[in-house]
Design a protein around this motif. Structure first.
Motif, PDB file in Angstrom:
ATOM      1  N   LEU A 171     -23.580  30.531 -10.995  1.00 26.25           N
ATOM      2  CA  LEU A 171     -22.921  30.303  -9.708  1.00 26.25           C
ATOM      3  C   LEU A 171     -21.510  29.745  -9.846  1.00 26.25           C
ATOM      4  CD1 LEU A 171     -25.947  28.748  -7.803  1.00 26.25           C
ATOM      5  CD2 LEU A 171     -24.717  30.794  -7.056  1.00 26.25           C
ATOM      6  N   TYR A 172     -21.262  28.930 -10.881  1.00 23.24           N
ATOM      7  CA  TYR A 172     -20.016  28.158 -10.904  1.00 23.24           C
ATOM      8  C   TYR A 172     -19.177  28.324 -12.166  1.00 23.24           C
ATOM      9  CZ  TYR A 172     -23.006  25.877  -7.460  1.00 23.24           C
ATOM     10  OH  TYR A 172     -23.868  25.635  -6.413  1.00 23.24           O
ATOM     11  N   GLU A 173     -19.709  28.985 -13.192  1.00 25.58           N
ATOM     12  CA  GLU A 173     -18.944  29.155 -14.430  1.00 25.58           C
ATOM     13  C   GLU A 173     -18.604  30.625 -14.670  1.00 25.58           C
ATOM     14  OE1 GLU A 173     -20.951  27.121 -17.612  1.00 25.58           O
ATOM     15  OE2 GLU A 173     -21.236  25.305 -16.401  1.00 25.58           O
ATOM     16  N   ASP A 174     -19.596  31.447 -14.944  1.00 27.06           N
ATOM     17  CA  ASP A 174     -19.269  32.868 -15.158  1.00 27.06           C
ATOM     18  C   ASP A 174     -19.208  33.649 -13.848  1.00 27.06           C
ATOM     19  OD1 ASP A 174     -21.984  33.945 -14.559  1.00 27.06           O
ATOM     20  OD2 ASP A 174     -22.549  32.957 -16.414  1.00 27.06           O
ATOM     21  N   ILE A 175     -19.613  33.009 -12.744  1.00 27.34           N
ATOM     22  CA  ILE A 175     -19.533  33.590 -11.390  1.00 27.34           C
ATOM     23  C   ILE A 175     -20.193  34.975 -11.363  1.00 27.34           C
ATOM     24  CG2 ILE A 175     -18.085  33.807  -9.336  1.00 27.34           C
ATOM     25  CD1 ILE A 175     -17.785  31.144 -10.753  1.00 27.34           C
ATOM     26  N   SER A 176     -21.395  35.067 -11.913  1.00 32.07           N
ATOM     27  CA  SER A 176     -22.160  36.305 -11.826  1.00 32.07           C
ATOM     28  C   SER A 176     -23.037  36.326 -10.582  1.00 32.07           C
ATOM     29  CB  SER A 176     -23.026  36.482 -13.077  1.00 32.07           C
ATOM     30  OG  SER A 176     -23.884  35.375 -13.252  1.00 32.07           O
ATOM     31  N   LEU A 177     -23.063  35.207  -9.872  1.00 30.74           N
ATOM     32  CA  LEU A 177     -23.848  35.055  -8.659  1.00 30.74           C
ATOM     33  C   LEU A 177     -22.981  34.308  -7.652  1.00 30.74           C
ATOM     34  CD1 LEU A 177     -26.856  35.786  -8.038  1.00 30.74           C
ATOM     35  CD2 LEU A 177     -27.423  33.409  -8.572  1.00 30.74           C
ATOM     36  N   VAL A 178     -22.895  34.809  -6.407  1.00 35.86           N
ATOM     37  CA  VAL A 178     -22.049  34.171  -5.395  1.00 35.86           C
ATOM     38  C   VAL A 178     -22.804  34.090  -4.072  1.00 35.86           C
ATOM     39  CG1 VAL A 178     -19.837  34.840  -6.392  1.00 35.86           C
ATOM     40  CG2 VAL A 178     -21.001  36.395  -4.811  1.00 35.86           C
ATOM     41  N   THR A 211     -26.799  35.022   7.843  1.00 36.61           N
ATOM     42  CA  THR A 211     -27.481  34.023   7.028  1.00 36.61           C
ATOM     43  C   THR A 211     -26.813  33.959   5.660  1.00 36.61           C
ATOM     44  OG1 THR A 211     -29.576  34.400   8.177  1.00 36.61           O
ATOM     45  CG2 THR A 211     -29.721  33.439   5.984  1.00 36.61           C
ATOM     46  N   LEU A 212     -26.868  32.786   5.034  1.00 37.39           N
ATOM     47  CA  LEU A 212     -26.273  32.617   3.713  1.00 37.39           C
ATOM     48  C   LEU A 212     -27.225  33.154   2.643  1.00 37.39           C
ATOM     49  CD1 LEU A 212     -23.653  31.365   2.540  1.00 37.39           C
ATOM     50  CD2 LEU A 212     -24.985  29.295   2.073  1.00 37.39           C
ATOM     51  N   PHE A 213     -26.699  34.049   1.793  1.00 35.69           N
ATOM     52  CA  PHE A 213     -27.457  34.619   0.680  1.00 35.69           C
ATOM     53  C   PHE A 213     -26.648  34.468  -0.609  1.00 35.69           C
ATOM     54  CE2 PHE A 213     -29.543  36.804   4.146  1.00 35.69           C
ATOM     55  CZ  PHE A 213     -30.847  36.978   3.710  1.00 35.69           C
ATOM     56  N   ALA A 214     -27.336  34.500  -1.739  1.00 36.24           N
ATOM     57  CA  ALA A 214     -26.684  34.571  -3.044  1.00 36.24           C
ATOM     58  C   ALA A 214     -26.938  35.962  -3.613  1.00 36.24           C
ATOM     59  CB  ALA A 214     -27.232  33.515  -3.996  1.00 36.24           C
ATOM     60  N   VAL A 215     -25.863  36.633  -4.013  1.00 38.99           N
ATOM     61  CA  VAL A 215     -25.967  38.001  -4.533  1.00 38.99           C
ATOM     62  C   VAL A 215     -25.186  38.096  -5.840  1.00 38.99           C
ATOM     63  CG1 VAL A 215     -26.171  38.922  -2.210  1.00 38.99           C
ATOM     64  CG2 VAL A 215     -23.935  38.874  -3.306  1.00 38.99           C
ATOM     65  N   SER A 216     -25.502  39.114  -6.626  1.00 38.55           N
ATOM     66  CA  SER A 216     -24.744  39.333  -7.855  1.00 38.55           C
ATOM     67  C   SER A 216     -23.334  39.768  -7.506  1.00 38.55           C
ATOM     68  CB  SER A 216     -25.429  40.397  -8.722  1.00 38.55           C
ATOM     69  OG  SER A 216     -25.354  41.672  -8.091  1.00 38.55           O
ATOM     70  N   THR A 217     -22.376  39.457  -8.356  1.00 37.02           N
ATOM     71  CA  THR A 217     -20.987  39.844  -8.084  1.00 37.02           C
ATOM     72  C   THR A 217     -20.822  41.363  -8.105  1.00 37.02           C
ATOM     73  OG1 THR A 217     -20.525  39.405 -10.424  1.00 37.02           O
ATOM     74  CG2 THR A 217     -19.904  37.716  -8.854  1.00 37.02           C
ATOM     75  N   GLU A 218     -21.725  42.057  -8.787  1.00 34.29           N
ATOM     76  CA  GLU A 218     -21.664  43.515  -8.785  1.00 34.29           C
ATOM     77  C   GLU A 218     -22.024  44.076  -7.399  1.00 34.29           C
ATOM     78  OE1 GLU A 218     -23.545  47.498  -9.227  1.00 34.29           O
ATOM     79  OE2 GLU A 218     -24.804  45.747  -9.498  1.00 34.29           O
ATOM     80  N   LEU A 219     -22.956  43.428  -6.718  1.00 31.30           N
ATOM     81  CA  LEU A 219     -23.367  43.881  -5.398  1.00 31.30           C
ATOM     82  C   LEU A 219     -22.511  43.286  -4.286  1.00 31.30           C
ATOM     83  CD1 LEU A 219     -25.436  45.493  -3.734  1.00 31.30           C
ATOM     84  CD2 LEU A 219     -26.896  43.453  -3.736  1.00 31.30           C
ATOM     85  N   ALA A 220     -21.843  42.183  -4.550  1.00 27.50           N
ATOM     86  CA  ALA A 220     -21.128  41.449  -3.501  1.00 27.50           C
ATOM     87  C   ALA A 220     -20.176  42.301  -2.667  1.00 27.50           C
ATOM     88  CB  ALA A 220     -20.382  40.264  -4.115  1.00 27.50           C
ATOM     89  N   PRO A 221     -19.356  43.208  -3.261  1.00 28.89           N
ATOM     90  CA  PRO A 221     -18.474  44.009  -2.407  1.00 28.89           C
ATOM     91  C   PRO A 221     -19.222  44.866  -1.384  1.00 28.89           C
ATOM     92  CG  PRO A 221     -17.766  44.130  -4.697  1.00 28.89           C
ATOM     93  CD  PRO A 221     -19.106  43.463  -4.696  1.00 28.89           C
ATOM     94  N   TYR A 222     -20.416  45.340  -1.738  1.00 27.07           N
ATOM     95  CA  TYR A 222     -21.215  46.140  -0.814  1.00 27.07           C
ATOM     96  C   TYR A 222     -21.772  45.267   0.312  1.00 27.07           C
ATOM     97  CZ  TYR A 222     -20.911  49.663  -4.456  1.00 27.07           C
ATOM     98  OH  TYR A 222     -20.437  50.574  -5.386  1.00 27.07           O
ATOM     99  N   VAL A 223     -22.223  44.065  -0.040  1.00 25.96           N
ATOM    100  CA  VAL A 223     -22.719  43.141   0.974  1.00 25.96           C
ATOM    101  C   VAL A 223     -21.577  42.704   1.894  1.00 25.96           C
ATOM    102  CG1 VAL A 223     -23.756  40.863   1.343  1.00 25.96           C
ATOM    103  CG2 VAL A 223     -24.627  42.366  -0.468  1.00 25.96           C
ATOM    104  N   ASP A 224     -20.409  42.477   1.301  1.00 33.12           N
ATOM    105  CA  ASP A 224     -19.249  42.088   2.089  1.00 33.12           C
ATOM    106  C   ASP A 224     -18.891  43.174   3.099  1.00 33.12           C
ATOM    107  OD1 ASP A 224     -16.714  40.478   2.584  1.00 33.12           O
ATOM    108  OD2 ASP A 224     -15.854  42.355   1.842  1.00 33.12           O
ATOM    109  N   ALA A 225     -18.789  44.413   2.636  1.00 34.10           N
ATOM    110  CA  ALA A 225     -18.352  45.500   3.511  1.00 34.10           C
ATOM    111  C   ALA A 225     -19.407  45.882   4.540  1.00 34.10           C
ATOM    112  CB  ALA A 225     -17.981  46.722   2.676  1.00 34.10           C
ATOM    113  N   SER A 226     -20.691  45.750   4.185  1.00 34.48           N
ATOM    114  CA  SER A 226     -21.754  46.190   5.082  1.00 34.48           C
ATOM    115  C   SER A 226     -22.171  45.130   6.090  1.00 34.48           C
ATOM    116  CB  SER A 226     -22.983  46.611   4.278  1.00 34.48           C
ATOM    117  OG  SER A 226     -23.526  45.518   3.564  1.00 34.48           O
TER     118      SER A 226
END
Length: 391
Positions: A70-77, A85-100
């Motif tokens: 969450l806070y060092e390699d930022i692979s989860l945000v 609702t607040l969710f934690a997602v992988s940084t690979e998926l985050a752009p899709y969650v952001d846009a959708s």
């Protein structure tokens, strides 16, 4: 007619849950990002939930491993996204969650804040808000990770007070700092960093970051629907609408892009799976799990009848429909658990799943207790059984 459709049994659905949600020991993930991807996103309204949900799905690693993600390699945000609702997602998926999901929520948050500013009558407008936001970002660049209180101390504009709902019974004066920070976070311009205190704390510091790459919303919704169907299928259009918070039109367009297959369920209904994903699921080895309140495996469907006896629902859910800490055996919720003030992990089985299950549950409770250590966990949304166990 549904008679020609492939049948997916309740047992198959529970087998899928054990494997695809990475809860069976042989299916556990190597990294927190993989654990999150297995269920698409980890609920993050309660800070402890992210850690406890990941723990149940990881082969090894304590709280520090999840904090590093969450806070060092930022692979989860963490993102304000599905169902607002607040969710934690992988940084690979985050752009899709952001846009959708997140992008439209951010637009609503900005409109709401501008409306409150205008109604307050102090001449605070979009230009004033832009200056306040830029000052907050500049302060983060100077100070580094900072709490909301530290930002307010550094940025005079964030100490501004406004009156909302003026003239109504619930008129209230409030500071703008929390609302400005919420808009910046929703837009991906700042993100949550290490909290003050332990991994169970929700008092986060904030850091300046770059927004996610812009993706077409329809493309992003289709990708999110595809991943969700893999993790939660067989499932229904209604399940996806509930889980995402999208309009019915957007749900149907996303599903049309995925072109799912229809299957038959044991209760006589029909549901959807990914194209070609209709084969019976081999049973994993027997498994027990202690999942936290709001865990995705308990909250991933609008209809949870295949893994939860309706008679047990009143004990395990709060009045708003939030699931509490649960005990699982082979894909079925069989009880609930809690942590007492002295740190003891206690649980109650609501059915008798047999001796092997009882032994596995006891062993999993010991694994959880060792992992939690000296930390103390009180779910944000408390349920009747959790309260009873801690009384």
């Amino acid at each position: 007619m549904s008679t020609g459709l492939p049948l997916i049994t309740t047992a198959d659905r529970r087998h899928r849950l054990g494997r695809r949600h990475r809860l069976a020991p042989s299916a556990r993930a190597a990294t927190p990002g993989q654990a999150a991807d297995a269920v698409v996103a980890l609920h993050a309204t309660d800070a402890a939930t992210v850690h406890l949900s990941a723990r149940a799905r990881l082969t090894e690693g304590g709280p520090a491993a999840i904090e590093a993600a969450l806070y060092e390699d930022i692979s989860l945000v963490r993102l304000l996204s599905m169902r607002n609702t607040l969710f934690a997602v992988s940084t690979e998926l985050a752009p899709y969650v952001d846009a959708s999901c997140a992008r439209s929520i951010a637009a609503k948050e900005r409109r709401s804040l501008l409306k409150h500013l205008a109604e307050d009558g102090q001449g605070l407008d979009a230009e004033w808000l832009a200056r306040a936001e830029n000052a907050a970002l500049d302060a983060l660049d100077t100070l580094g990770p900072s709490t909301g209180s530290q930002l307010s101390a550094a940025v005079p504009a964030l100490r501004q007070k406004i009156t909302i709902n003026r003239g109504k019974k619930y008129e209230a004066e409030t500071g703008v700092a929390t609302r400005v920070i919420r808009v910046l976070a929703a837009e991906g311009r700042i993100r949550r960093d290490r909290p003050r205190g332990s991994w169970t704390s929700s008092q986060f510091r904030w850091v300046h970051t770059e927004p996610w790459p812009a993706l077409p919303a329809a493309e992003a919704r289709a990708e999110l629907a595809r991943r969700w169907l893999y993790a939660y299928g067989p499932a229904t259009e209604a399940d996806l609408k509930w889980w995402t918070g999208w309009t019915l039109t957007d749900v149907r367009k996303a599903l049309a892009a995925v072109a799912p297959a229809q299957v038959r369920l044991e209760d006589g209904g029909t549901a959807l799976v990914l194209p070609g994903d209709t084969a019976a699921e081999p049973a994993p080895e027997p498994w027990a799990a202690f999942l936290p309140g709001l865990d995705p495996s308990g909250m991933g469907w609008a209809d949870r009848g295949f893994h939860l006896d309706p008679a047990h629902r009143p004990a395990l859910f709060d009045y708003a429909g939030n699931i509490g800490p649960t005990v699982w055996w082979n894909g079925e919720i069989v009880g609930g658990w809690a942590q007492r003030a002295d740190g003891e992990i206690v649980w109650r089985l609501l059915a008798d799943p047999g001796r092997a299950a009882a032994e596995a549950v006891t062993a999993e409770a010991a694994r959880l207790a060792e992992w939690v250590g000296d930390a103390r966990i009180t779910p944000r949304f408390r349920t009747p059984l959790e309260r009873e166990l801690t009384a």
